[in-house]
Write an enzyme that holds these catalytic residues in place. Structure first.
Site, PDB file in Angstrom:
ATOM      1  N   ASP A  31       0.846  -1.199   0.000  1.00 15.59           N
ATOM      2  CA  ASP A  31       0.000   0.000   0.000  1.00 15.59           C
ATOM      3  C   ASP A  31       0.883   1.252   0.000  1.00 15.59           C
ATOM      4  OD1 ASP A  31      -3.224   0.504   0.985  1.00 15.59           O
ATOM      5  OD2 ASP A  31      -1.827   2.198   1.054  1.00 15.59           O
ATOM      6  N   GLY A  93     -15.876   2.675   3.590  1.00 12.26           N
ATOM      7  CA  GLY A  93     -14.572   3.325   3.460  1.00 12.26           C
ATOM      8  C   GLY A  93     -13.799   2.924   2.214  1.00 12.26           C
ATOM      9  N   HIS A 100     -10.547  -5.585  -3.127  1.00 14.22           N
ATOM     10  CA  HIS A 100      -9.196  -5.803  -2.622  1.00 14.22           C
ATOM     11  C   HIS A 100      -9.233  -6.121  -1.135  1.00 14.22           C
ATOM     12  CE1 HIS A 100     -10.165  -1.509  -2.445  1.00 14.22           C
ATOM     13  NE2 HIS A 100      -9.429  -1.439  -1.350  1.00 14.22           N
TER      14      HIS A 100
HETATM   15  P1  AMP Z   1      -9.776   1.267   0.146  1.00  8.96           P
HETATM   16  O1  AMP Z   1      -9.921   2.569   0.866  1.00  8.96           O
HETATM   17  O2  AMP Z   1     -10.196   0.066   0.944  1.00  8.96           O
HETATM   18  O3  AMP Z   1     -10.442   1.309  -1.206  1.00  8.96           O
HETATM   19  O4  AMP Z   1      -8.231   1.053  -0.078  1.00  8.96           O
HETATM   20  C1  AMP Z   1      -7.521   1.673  -1.096  1.00  8.96           C
HETATM   21  C2  AMP Z   1      -6.083   1.626  -0.714  1.00  8.96           C
HETATM   22  O5  AMP Z   1      -5.305   1.849  -1.872  1.00  8.96           O
HETATM   23  C3  AMP Z   1      -5.643   2.695   0.307  1.00  8.96           C
HETATM   24  O6  AMP Z   1      -5.112   2.059   1.454  1.00  8.96           O
HETATM   25  C4  AMP Z   1      -4.596   3.494  -0.449  1.00  8.96           C
HETATM   26  O7  AMP Z   1      -3.539   3.933   0.373  1.00  8.96           O
HETATM   27  C5  AMP Z   1      -4.133   2.507  -1.492  1.00  8.96           C
HETATM   28  N1  AMP Z   1      -3.553   3.080  -2.702  1.00  8.96           N
HETATM   29  C6  AMP Z   1      -4.017   4.119  -3.422  1.00  8.96           C
HETATM   30  N2  AMP Z   1      -3.248   4.317  -4.503  1.00  8.96           N
HETATM   31  C7  AMP Z   1      -2.272   3.377  -4.470  1.00  8.96           C
HETATM   32  C8  AMP Z   1      -1.152   3.064  -5.300  1.00  8.96           C
HETATM   33  N3  AMP Z   1      -0.892   3.759  -6.428  1.00  8.96           N
HETATM   34  N4  AMP Z   1      -0.346   2.044  -4.952  1.00  8.96           N
HETATM   35  C9  AMP Z   1      -0.598   1.339  -3.829  1.00  8.96           C
HETATM   36  N5  AMP Z   1      -1.641   1.579  -3.003  1.00  8.96           N
HETATM   37  C10 AMP Z   1      -2.463   2.581  -3.314  1.00  8.96           C
END
Ligand code: AMP
Length: 114
Positions: A31, A93, A100
């Site tokens: 992440d 959230g 994922h």
């Molecule tokens: P969610 O809020 O459950 O949809 O989780 C999305 C996650 O994606 C968050 O924890 C972000 O920090 C992560 N995220 C967003 N952009 C990226 C990226 N380019 N590479 C890795 N993680 C990411």
């Protein structure tokens, strides 16, 4: 509000990520904004927007994701425990519209979650 499916772009190698596992059905990467010393995202290559969109056809894929999560946790040194989180839609959230699993570890987790 759900944004673009940037995880599909990571799967298709259109944007970079710190990938730590891949097979024919899923991909895992660190992440970008870690909430624990270890924070990995595990995503199916099949586009499923949210957890609420899974169907019976996804039964084996969902089991596979759990098996990979357990193996990854072990490989990443989380044998003392970890947390799996699936955020679903706005009130859950979720910000990226591609199912994922968050694999979090390396610190004590608390309950209730925020
Ligand atoms: P969610 O809020 O459950 O949809 O989780 C999305 C996650 O994606 C968050 O924890 C972000 O920090 C992560 N995220 C967003 N952009 C990226 C990226 N380019 N590479 C890795 N993680 C990411």
């Amino acid at each position: 509000m759900l944004a673009d499916n940037l995880f599909l772009k990571i799967i298709e190698r259109k944007i970079p990520a710190n990938i730590c596992y891949e097979d024919d059905r899923c991909l895992a990467f660190h992440d970008i904004n870690p909430q624990a010393p270890t924070h990995v995202l595990l995503v199916p290559k099949k586009v499923i927007p949210t957890h609420a969109d899974v169907t019976d056809a996804d039964r084996e894929l969902l089991g596979h994701l759990h098996l990979v999560a357990a193996k990854l946790a072990n490989q990443l040194g989380l044998s003392d425990g970890y947390r799996l989180v699936v955020n679903c839609r706005d009130r859950g959230g979720q910000t990226v519209p591609h199912l994922h699993m968050h694999l979090l570890g390396g610190r004590d987790m608390h309950w209730p979650p925020g």
